[in-house]
Design a protein around this motif. Structure first.
Motif, PDB file in Angstrom:
ATOM      1  N   LEU A   4       0.763  -1.487   0.253  1.00  0.00           N
ATOM      2  CA  LEU A   4       0.338  -0.112  -0.241  1.00  0.00           C
ATOM      3  C   LEU A   4       0.868   1.161   0.226  1.00  0.00           C
ATOM      4  O   LEU A   4       0.796   2.372  -0.530  1.00  0.00           O
ATOM      5  N   TYR A  38       1.507   1.792  -3.853  1.00  0.00           N
ATOM      6  CA  TYR A  38       0.576   1.911  -3.969  1.00  0.00           C
ATOM      7  C   TYR A  38       0.096   3.625  -4.189  1.00  0.00           C
ATOM      8  O   TYR A  38       0.083   4.690  -4.671  1.00  0.00           O
ATOM      9  N   ARG A  39       0.064   3.925  -3.027  1.00  0.00           N
ATOM     10  CA  ARG A  39      -0.052   5.708  -2.166  1.00  0.00           C
ATOM     11  C   ARG A  39       1.273   6.482  -2.860  1.00  0.00           C
ATOM     12  O   ARG A  39       0.847   7.129  -3.334  1.00  0.00           O
ATOM     13  N   LEU A  93      -5.837  -1.906 -12.214  1.00  0.00           N
ATOM     14  CA  LEU A  93      -4.311  -1.141 -11.868  1.00  0.00           C
ATOM     15  C   LEU A  93      -3.648  -0.438 -12.421  1.00  0.00           C
ATOM     16  O   LEU A  93      -3.045  -1.110 -13.262  1.00  0.00           O
ATOM     17  N   THR A 145     -10.274  -4.120  -1.599  1.00  0.00           N
ATOM     18  CA  THR A 145      -9.028  -3.140  -1.993  1.00  0.00           C
ATOM     19  C   THR A 145      -8.692  -2.539  -3.139  1.00  0.00           C
ATOM     20  O   THR A 145      -7.832  -1.611  -3.814  1.00  0.00           O
ATOM     21  N   LYS A 203      -8.204   0.928  -4.232  1.00  0.00           N
ATOM     22  CA  LYS A 203      -7.292   1.773  -5.136  1.00  0.00           C
ATOM     23  C   LYS A 203      -7.564   1.944  -6.947  1.00  0.00           C
ATOM     24  O   LYS A 203      -6.950   3.139  -6.996  1.00  0.00           O
ATOM     25  N   THR A 255      -5.395   2.602   1.486  1.00  0.00           N
ATOM     26  CA  THR A 255      -5.458   2.968   0.383  1.00  0.00           C
ATOM     27  C   THR A 255      -6.190   4.623   0.151  1.00  0.00           C
ATOM     28  O   THR A 255      -5.386   5.170  -1.392  1.00  0.00           O
TER      29      THR A 255
END
Length: 407
Positions: free
Chosen positions: A91, A94-95, A156, A232, A236, A278
């Motif tokens: 995560l 991702y962030r 994604l 999740t 995202k 997320t």
């Protein structure tokens, strides 16, 4: 110089604390943060800033985590659960917009955008987006048991286990966000999945509430935990395609249902370990975690901060516990323990003493083909765990948080 810059790679964090910037400014009067973890500015209303500063209706006693009397002095008080480093790292990436992101191997054909423009079907099923939106709504058996559509509906910049689905690229994201037809269908797909989970989308701001069928669907969602992985992915994808503001209302609803109303008790760990993280804006994460801390039981087992504050010399020279830790002091690790811990972060095999979260155990059980029947909770012996983790490593090093489907 060009070659040096081209070969440079971002140094990834190696601990949960390094992955979690939520409590970097831990005060009851948070700064009016307008930057998310990725450095992208996000407009925040004055009302949002007020809420981010802490829930004014929070009258619960303020607990100094790690300073709860006898809890800090007894080794038996150390919690058996701990936060998953692999989830925190996933995560974090991702962030931060995937700091070491590599361009996907396939040519940039905008396959995700073309799918949402109804020009190509999803593969391998050969179904177009309009058919999904018009005929699949309310067909809960199909939505539950089909495992190929979720990567197409919610793309994604990372590969899932449907290898026919294409990863997003930055260029495709920009095109998608500027295409009204694609955005309209994306919100319709989001509404379709919310209905599957017993939730309705109330407005264009992303507010949500229980749907009329919530009791039946919540019962199913509480029992069908592979949907937590899907959720999740949905969260995202919302952030990637321009709907970051839609995340907090959904996460808040799941916190309320799992912690306050006990309608989704099995979701508690997933919503705190995954869903909250997320969200890119640290102030929003703080607000949600303060709400969760107020209602979490037992209170001393809350693992997600804020870190404890100094009180004289009682905590030692180290000051506060790192962000995201349980806040309860554990015995200092021996060099042998440190060596094993370091090996554990790079190896895909497991050892007899490892502790996994319920979410991690569920994923490994799915990969091992064992389902959830043998799983009894965090810290239990999970049949097939070692083989499943080795399988993950053998399949190209994908992290645990890609969508899991039966092999």
């Amino acid at each position: 110089m060009g070659n040096l810059l081209g070969s440079w790679r971002f140094k990834e964090p190696s601990t949960v604390e390094e992955c979690d910037s939520t409590w970097g400014s831990d005060s009851e009067s948070d700064e009016p943060a307008a930057e998310d973890d990725s450095g992208i500015s996000d407009s925040v209303s004055p009302a949002e800033n007020d809420r981010a500063a802490g829930d004014p209706g929070d009258t619960s006693p303020k607990v100094e985590w790690g300073l709860c009397g006898d809890l800090t002095d007894s080794p038996e008080s150390v919690p058996k659960m701990k936060r998953s480093f692999y989830a925190a790292r996933d995560l974090y990436k991702y962030r931060h917009s995937y700091p070491n992101y590599k361009r996907p191997r396939q040519p940039n054909e905008y396959r995700n955008l073309r799918f949402y423009l109804n020009k190509i079907p999803l593969v391998p099923d050969g179904v177009y987006i309009e058919e999904i939106l018009s005929k699949w709504r309310g067909d809960y058996d199909k939505l539950e048991h089909n495992h190929t559509y979720i990567q197409w509906l919610f793309p994604l910049r990372e590969q899932g286990l449907n290898f026919y689905a294409h990863e997003l690229t930055q260029e495709e994201i920009k095109e998608f966000q500027s295409t009204r037809e694609a955005k309209r269908r994306f919100l319709a797909a989001y509404s379709l999945m919310l209905d599957f989970y017993g939730i309705k989308l109330l407005d264009k701001s992303g507010n949500v509430a229980r749907a009329p069928n919530w009791q039946e669907r919540f019962q199913h969602l509480n029992e069908s935990q592979h949907n937590y992985l899907r959720i999740t992915r949905i969260l995202k994808s919302l952030g990637e395609l321009g709907y970051e503001a839609f995340k907090a209302p959904l996460v808040r609803l799941f916190l309320e249902e799992s912690l306050c109303h006990n309608t989704l008790p099995n979701m508690q760990h997933s919503v705190l370990e995954y869903f909250v993280y997320t969200i890119r804006l640290p102030a929003t994460r703080r607000r949600l975690l303060r709400y969760a801390r107020q209602h979490y039981r037992p209170a001393h087992a809350f693992l997600w901060g804020p870190p404890s504050k100094r009180r004289g010399g009682g905590v030692g020279t180290g000051g506060s516990v790192g962000a995201g830790s349980s806040g309860i002091r554990a015995p200092a690790p021996t060099p042998e323990h440190q060596r094993r811990e370091e090996e554990g972060t790079t190896s895909t095999s497991t050892r007899s003493g490892i502790i996994v979260s319920s979410h991690d155990a569920m994923m490994c059980q799915d990969l091992a083909g064992g389902g959830m029947k043998g799983y009894t909770g965090p810290g239990s012996n999970v049949a097939g765990l070692e083989g499943a983790l080795m399988l993950v490593g053998a399949r190209g090093g994908r992290n645990e948080y890609n969508e899991v489907v039966p092999l």
